[in-house]
Write an enzyme that holds these catalytic residues in place. Structure first.
Site, PDB file in Angstrom:
ATOM      1  N   VAL A 108      73.155 -89.109  -0.618  1.00  0.00           N
ATOM      2  CA  VAL A 108      72.568 -87.583  -0.889  1.00  0.00           C
ATOM      3  C   VAL A 108      73.364 -86.873   0.264  1.00  0.00           C
ATOM      4  CG1 VAL A 108      70.607 -87.808  -1.959  1.00  0.00           C
ATOM      5  CG2 VAL A 108      70.434 -88.097   0.455  1.00  0.00           C
ATOM      6  N   HIS A 109      74.674 -87.102   0.712  1.00  0.00           N
ATOM      7  CA  HIS A 109      75.455 -86.559   1.635  1.00  0.00           C
ATOM      8  C   HIS A 109      75.088 -85.311   2.469  1.00  0.00           C
ATOM      9  CE1 HIS A 109      78.206 -89.720   0.202  1.00  0.00           C
ATOM     10  NE2 HIS A 109      78.137 -88.999  -1.150  1.00  0.00           N
TER      11      HIS A 109
END
Ligand code: RIB
Ligand code: CA
Length: 316
Positions: free
Chosen positions: A239-240
């Site tokens: 979930v950068h």
């Protein structure tokens, strides 16, 4: 008093998660969003941003469209990971709101005056808008409190290329300007963001929550989980971009070091690489004078994961 934050995004599934987390973080005052090409076009990113903010009940935050073209690189196709529409081909209804009509570069400059000395820019996309704003007004950096960037990689490879993370490698020239600027800067790189992932259990928890933010996140995740599963063999997605928000509201969850960091623009095989001089971890190693960035070297995975899920509306 909450910190005024301006996002620069290419919304994108993980950009959308970052925006959702921000709308549910009382530590932050979301004062604007600028968009840029990347996962989709800049105007497509504005559509996705408005849709995301409206899902969270946020309708007053201005969304400004920015540049559609990088300084040198051609656009690159990210539909395999974010969908053709950038938010998982979920056939979302059109947002009621419209982009503000101001250019994202001008919005950034205006907000830097309105929140001089306090504004934090969270950049989860190629850095072209930021670089152009710095070129347009050389005093911009004097008014920014910090830029927090999802991009690059300190201790591992890339995703767009072997050594090129997408946000940097899409516009290495712009990134070079931003990483050389005299402004406090935090880099949350791919090597760290890849450690914090959502899985099928998280998707089910988001789906089950009685919360429109959680449910909107759940709508977007199946496509993203499927894309990761195809390339990694595991149904877990990084979930950068959401990690940048975690880094602003809970910096102690990260191991941050001030390190010389430059962007490679010329290497045949390494164009777009962030070259972090890790020798500088040793106090007496002579590395010379270079611009420094507060680089994330690690993250408390459980702490960041729990924080993000909680802000998205999943009760423990
Ligand atoms: O490399 C990850 C980054 O590229 C994220 O910002 C994602 O949204 C994509 O743009
Ligand atoms: Ca992004």
């Amino acid at each position: 008093m909450p910190t005024p934050v301006l996002f620069d995004v290419d919304t994108g599934i993980d950009d959308a998660l970052a925006l959702l987390v921000a709308t549910r973080s009382p530590e932050l005052d979301l004062v604007g969003v600028g968009t840029i090409a990347g996962n989709v076009t800049a105007s497509g990113a504005a559509f996705n941003t408005l849709r995301t903010l409206e899902a969270a009940g946020v309708t007053e935050v201005p969304v400004a469209v920015g540049v559609e073209n990088f300084l040198l690189e051609p656009p690159h196709d990210a539909s395999w990971i974010h969908g053709t529409d950038g938010i998982g081909d979920t056939d979302q209804p059109a947002p009621r709101g419209r982009p503000s009509g101001e250019h994202a570069v001008d919005q950034l400059l205006r907000l830097s005056h309105e929140h001089a000395g306090r504004l934090v820019v969270i950049a989860t996309a190629p850095l072209t808008n930021l670089a152009l704003a710095m070129r347009k007004d050389a005093t911009l950096c004097d008014r920014l409190a910090r830029i927090v960037i999802m991009g690059g990689s300190a201790q591992d490879g890339g995703n767009k290329a072997a050594w090129g993370e997408a946000n940097i490698a899409n516009d290495p020239e712009a990134a070079q300007v931003v990483f050389a600027a005299d402004v406090p800067r935090t880099m949350i790189g791919l090597d760290v963001t890849m450690k914090v992932r959502f899985d099928q259990d998280d998707l089910e928890a988001l789906t089950a929550a009685s919360d429109p933010v959680a449910n909107f996140a759940a709508d977007l995740l199946p496509f993203y989980l499927g894309a990761y599963e195809r390339v990694t063999g595991r149904r877990e997605c990084a979930v950068h971009d959401a990690l940048t928000v975690a880094a602003v509201i809970d910096p102690d969850a990260f191991t941050l070091r001030s390190l010389p960091t430059q962007v490679e623009t010329r290497g045949d095989l390494t164009r777009g690489m962030t070259v972090v001089d890790l020798r500088a971890r040793f106090a007496n190693w002579p590395v010379g004078e270079q611009p420094r960035t507060d680089v994330a070297l690690d993250v408390d995975v459980d702490r960041a994961h729990a924080l993000l899920l909680e802000r998205l509306g999943v009760r423990a």
